[in-house]
Design a protein around this motif. Structure first.
Motif, PDB file in Angstrom:
ATOM      1  N   SER A   1      43.905   9.524   2.512  1.00 36.14           N
ATOM      2  CA  SER A   1      44.297  10.792   3.119  1.00 36.14           C
ATOM      3  C   SER A   1      45.780  10.699   3.375  1.00 36.14           C
ATOM      4  O   SER A   1      46.368  11.674   3.963  1.00 36.14           O
ATOM      5  CB  SER A   1      43.349  11.073   4.105  1.00 36.14           C
ATOM      6  N   GLY A   2      46.287   9.520   3.190  1.00 37.29           N
ATOM      7  CA  GLY A   2      47.757   9.262   3.636  1.00 37.29           C
ATOM      8  C   GLY A   2      48.156   8.822   5.085  1.00 37.29           C
ATOM      9  O   GLY A   2      49.364   8.992   5.270  1.00 37.29           O
ATOM     10  N   THR A   3      47.251   8.304   5.858  1.00 40.30           N
ATOM     11  CA  THR A   3      47.594   7.499   6.921  1.00 40.30           C
ATOM     12  C   THR A   3      48.257   6.033   6.573  1.00 40.30           C
ATOM     13  O   THR A   3      47.427   5.240   5.971  1.00 40.30           O
ATOM     14  CB  THR A   3      46.476   7.575   7.914  1.00 40.30           C
ATOM     15  N   VAL A   4      49.442   5.664   7.139  1.00 36.52           N
ATOM     16  CA  VAL A   4      49.796   4.137   7.104  1.00 36.52           C
ATOM     17  C   VAL A   4      49.325   3.386   8.392  1.00 36.52           C
ATOM     18  O   VAL A   4      49.550   4.030   9.474  1.00 36.52           O
ATOM     19  CB  VAL A   4      51.288   4.170   6.335  1.00 36.52           C
ATOM     20  N   LEU A   5      48.940   2.014   8.017  1.00 39.53           N
ATOM     21  CA  LEU A   5      48.596   1.281   9.196  1.00 39.53           C
ATOM     22  C   LEU A   5      49.275   0.287   9.257  1.00 39.53           C
ATOM     23  O   LEU A   5      49.451  -0.528   8.159  1.00 39.53           O
ATOM     24  CB  LEU A   5      47.077   1.232   9.426  1.00 39.53           C
ATOM     25  N   ALA A   6      49.470  -0.558  10.316  1.00 40.50           N
ATOM     26  CA  ALA A   6      50.334  -1.901  10.333  1.00 40.50           C
ATOM     27  C   ALA A   6      49.862  -2.748  11.562  1.00 40.50           C
ATOM     28  O   ALA A   6      49.490  -2.031  12.682  1.00 40.50           O
ATOM     29  CB  ALA A   6      51.786  -1.608  10.423  1.00 40.50           C
ATOM     30  N   THR A   7      49.731  -3.883  11.198  1.00 36.79           N
ATOM     31  CA  THR A   7      49.574  -4.931  12.581  1.00 36.79           C
ATOM     32  C   THR A   7      50.306  -6.226  12.054  1.00 36.79           C
ATOM     33  O   THR A   7      50.453  -6.521  11.030  1.00 36.79           O
ATOM     34  CB  THR A   7      47.948  -5.280  12.463  1.00 36.79           C
ATOM     35  N   VAL A   8      50.720  -6.757  13.305  1.00 38.63           N
ATOM     36  CA  VAL A   8      51.168  -8.278  13.474  1.00 38.63           C
ATOM     37  C   VAL A   8      50.472  -8.939  13.896  1.00 38.63           C
ATOM     38  O   VAL A   8      50.879 -10.138  14.720  1.00 38.63           O
ATOM     39  CB  VAL A   8      52.615  -7.862  13.761  1.00 38.63           C
ATOM     40  N   GLY A   9      49.261  -8.507  14.379  1.00 41.64           N
ATOM     41  CA  GLY A   9      48.219  -9.495  14.816  1.00 41.64           C
ATOM     42  C   GLY A   9      47.918  -9.068  16.332  1.00 41.64           C
ATOM     43  O   GLY A   9      46.920  -9.752  16.765  1.00 41.64           O
TER      44      GLY A   9
ATOM     45  N   VAL B   1      54.720   3.671  -0.628  1.00 39.91           N
ATOM     46  CA  VAL B   1      53.064   4.135  -0.708  1.00 39.91           C
ATOM     47  C   VAL B   1      53.087   5.052  -2.011  1.00 39.91           C
ATOM     48  O   VAL B   1      54.041   6.256  -2.018  1.00 39.91           O
ATOM     49  CB  VAL B   1      52.565   4.971   0.420  1.00 39.91           C
ATOM     50  N   ALA B   2      52.254   4.795  -2.945  1.00 39.11           N
ATOM     51  CA  ALA B   2      52.215   5.925  -4.063  1.00 39.11           C
ATOM     52  C   ALA B   2      51.098   7.015  -3.791  1.00 39.11           C
ATOM     53  O   ALA B   2      49.887   6.510  -3.185  1.00 39.11           O
ATOM     54  CB  ALA B   2      51.641   4.642  -5.320  1.00 39.11           C
ATOM     55  N   THR B   3      51.692   8.078  -4.041  1.00 41.06           N
ATOM     56  CA  THR B   3      50.662   9.272  -3.788  1.00 41.06           C
ATOM     57  C   THR B   3      50.715  10.292  -5.217  1.00 41.06           C
ATOM     58  O   THR B   3      51.310  10.044  -5.805  1.00 41.06           O
ATOM     59  CB  THR B   3      50.893  10.092  -2.377  1.00 41.06           C
ATOM     60  N   GLU B   4      49.726  11.184  -4.922  1.00 40.81           N
ATOM     61  CA  GLU B   4      49.679  12.266  -5.857  1.00 40.81           C
ATOM     62  C   GLU B   4      50.972  13.086  -5.985  1.00 40.81           C
ATOM     63  O   GLU B   4      51.197  13.763  -7.173  1.00 40.81           O
ATOM     64  CB  GLU B   4      48.445  13.037  -5.820  1.00 40.81           C
ATOM     65  N   LEU B   5      51.643  13.151  -4.835  1.00 45.63           N
ATOM     66  CA  LEU B   5      53.026  14.003  -4.919  1.00 45.63           C
ATOM     67  C   LEU B   5      54.015  13.113  -5.014  1.00 45.63           C
ATOM     68  O   LEU B   5      55.199  13.428  -5.266  1.00 45.63           O
ATOM     69  CB  LEU B   5      53.011  14.688  -3.691  1.00 45.63           C
TER      70      LEU B   5
ATOM     71  N   MET C   1      57.952  13.630  15.219  1.00 45.74           N
ATOM     72  CA  MET C   1      57.448  13.547  13.988  1.00 45.74           C
ATOM     73  C   MET C   1      58.526  13.327  12.785  1.00 45.74           C
ATOM     74  O   MET C   1      59.244  14.682  12.995  1.00 45.74           O
ATOM     75  CB  MET C   1      56.271  14.046  13.616  1.00 45.74           C
ATOM     76  N   THR C   2      58.774  12.600  12.102  1.00 44.07           N
ATOM     77  CA  THR C   2      59.860  12.796  11.042  1.00 44.07           C
ATOM     78  C   THR C   2      59.334  13.833  10.201  1.00 44.07           C
ATOM     79  O   THR C   2      58.155  13.594   9.543  1.00 44.07           O
ATOM     80  CB  THR C   2      60.126  11.226  10.510  1.00 44.07           C
ATOM     81  N   THR C   3      60.324  14.499   9.767  1.00 48.88           N
ATOM     82  CA  THR C   3      60.192  15.503   8.759  1.00 48.88           C
ATOM     83  C   THR C   3      60.425  14.957   7.364  1.00 48.88           C
ATOM     84  O   THR C   3      61.345  14.014   7.265  1.00 48.88           O
ATOM     85  CB  THR C   3      61.234  16.590   8.628  1.00 48.88           C
ATOM     86  N   ILE C   4      59.555  15.005   6.397  1.00 50.20           N
ATOM     87  CA  ILE C   4      59.491  14.394   4.978  1.00 50.20           C
ATOM     88  C   ILE C   4      60.603  15.387   4.188  1.00 50.20           C
ATOM     89  O   ILE C   4      60.742  16.412   4.080  1.00 50.20           O
ATOM     90  CB  ILE C   4      58.253  14.357   4.138  1.00 50.20           C
TER      91      ILE C   4
ATOM     92  N   GLY D   1      51.257  12.996   5.829  1.00 49.14           N
ATOM     93  CA  GLY D   1      51.226  14.158   5.288  1.00 49.14           C
ATOM     94  C   GLY D   1      51.259  14.332   3.747  1.00 49.14           C
ATOM     95  O   GLY D   1      51.327  15.416   2.999  1.00 49.14           O
ATOM     96  N   LEU D   2      51.066  13.077   3.234  1.00 48.75           N
ATOM     97  CA  LEU D   2      50.837  12.950   1.749  1.00 48.75           C
ATOM     98  C   LEU D   2      49.413  12.464   1.477  1.00 48.75           C
ATOM     99  O   LEU D   2      48.949  11.632   1.968  1.00 48.75           O
ATOM    100  CB  LEU D   2      51.724  12.124   1.062  1.00 48.75           C
ATOM    101  N   THR D   3      48.739  13.198   0.428  1.00 51.63           N
ATOM    102  CA  THR D   3      47.212  12.728   0.114  1.00 51.63           C
ATOM    103  C   THR D   3      47.209  12.188  -1.044  1.00 51.63           C
ATOM    104  O   THR D   3      48.380  12.187  -1.664  1.00 51.63           O
ATOM    105  CB  THR D   3      46.576  14.045   0.326  1.00 51.63           C
TER     106      THR D   3
END
Length: 255
Positions: A228-236, A21-25, A1-4, A245-247
């Motif tokens: 809660s900071g989960t990013v999702l993607a689909t190409v179909g 992604v815009a987050t509170e942090l 997992m990539t470290t932020i 890890g960012l809320t």
């Protein structure tokens, strides 16, 4: 997992899509290849309230100012929403001030409780407003949480999802919070349900997460982020997800 690492911003790479992604942090930068969510970093630390992108540029609404693509302040002051109307940037402040930026700010109106801006449409607690050369006009509805101007305009409200035809017409009943569309496709979400449109038909969408969706955007595929900071993607071919890890997610844009 990539470290932020907030000091590291990954460069654009051939064959990848950059999602912000815009987050509170702060603003996270996420690289996606198809539906594979890869490297991510905290590109800029701030309290990000909204984010918008168009034609390679970016704007961020924060609790201190509106920021440009280099995360430099534009002198607007604390902002709650941003969006692009063509090449011009629109921003709304905590005090309800709505202004257009074309190198300098031009105040357009004062509106109560702006929630979102897309194209020339502004979603507010009092309904949808349209920005035109003639000024600002109320375009109907109440308690609007989000709006999409592409193709046939759509509005997510507290009592349903609406499309603009001969007036606003209800598409689906429900407490909708998010909507995003292209000329042909669209997605919308309540706190516990996501629906999509292909043509004129709306269908339920099954996601690999249960958290409420905070934002949806289109690029090479469809991208979404949960509160809660989960990013999702689909190409179909189904959805893939990755937690940042960012809320406190407030927005998502593809550049």
């Amino acid at each position: 997992m990539t470290t932020i690492d907030e000091k590291r911003v990954y460069s654009d790479r051939e064959g990848t899509t950059t999602v912000f992604v815009a987050t509170e942090l702060g603003v996270a930068r996420v690289e996606a290849s198809g539906d594979i969510i890869g490297e991510f970093s905290l590109a800029h630390r701030c309290a990000a309230r909204d984010i918008a992108a168009t034609d390679g540029t970016l704007a961020v609404a924060t609790d201190e100012d509106v920021l440009d693509a280099a995360f430099s302040p534009l002198g607007f002051g604390p902002a709650v929403a941003v969006g692009f109307d063509g090449d011009d940037l629109l921003a709304a402040g905590e005090d309800g001030r709505l202004a257009r930026y074309d190198g300098e700010w031009h105040e357009l109106a004062t509106l109560d409780a702006v929630r979102a801006i897309d194209g020339n449409l502004v979603a507010t607690a009092e309904g949808v407003y349209r920005v035109s050369s003639d000024g600002i006009q109320h375009a109907g509805l109440t308690d609007v949480r989000d709006v999409s101007a592409a193709g046939v305009p759509l509005a997510a409200t507290a009592d349903g999802l609406y499309r603009l035809g001969n007036g606003w017409m209800e598409v689906l009943a429900g407490d909708f919070r998010v909507v995003s569309a292209t000329d042909g496709d669209a997605y919308a979400a309540t706190a516990d349900e996501v629906v999509s449109r292909a043509g004129d038909e709306w269908t339920d969408v099954s996601l690999p997460v249960d958290d409420p969706i905070a934002a949806i955007a289109f690029g090479d595929g469809v991208y979404a982020a949960t509160e809660s900071g989960t990013v999702l993607a689909t190409v179909g071919d189904g959805w893939r997800s990755r937690h940042l890890g960012l809320t406190g997610v407030t927005g998502l844009s593809v550049r």
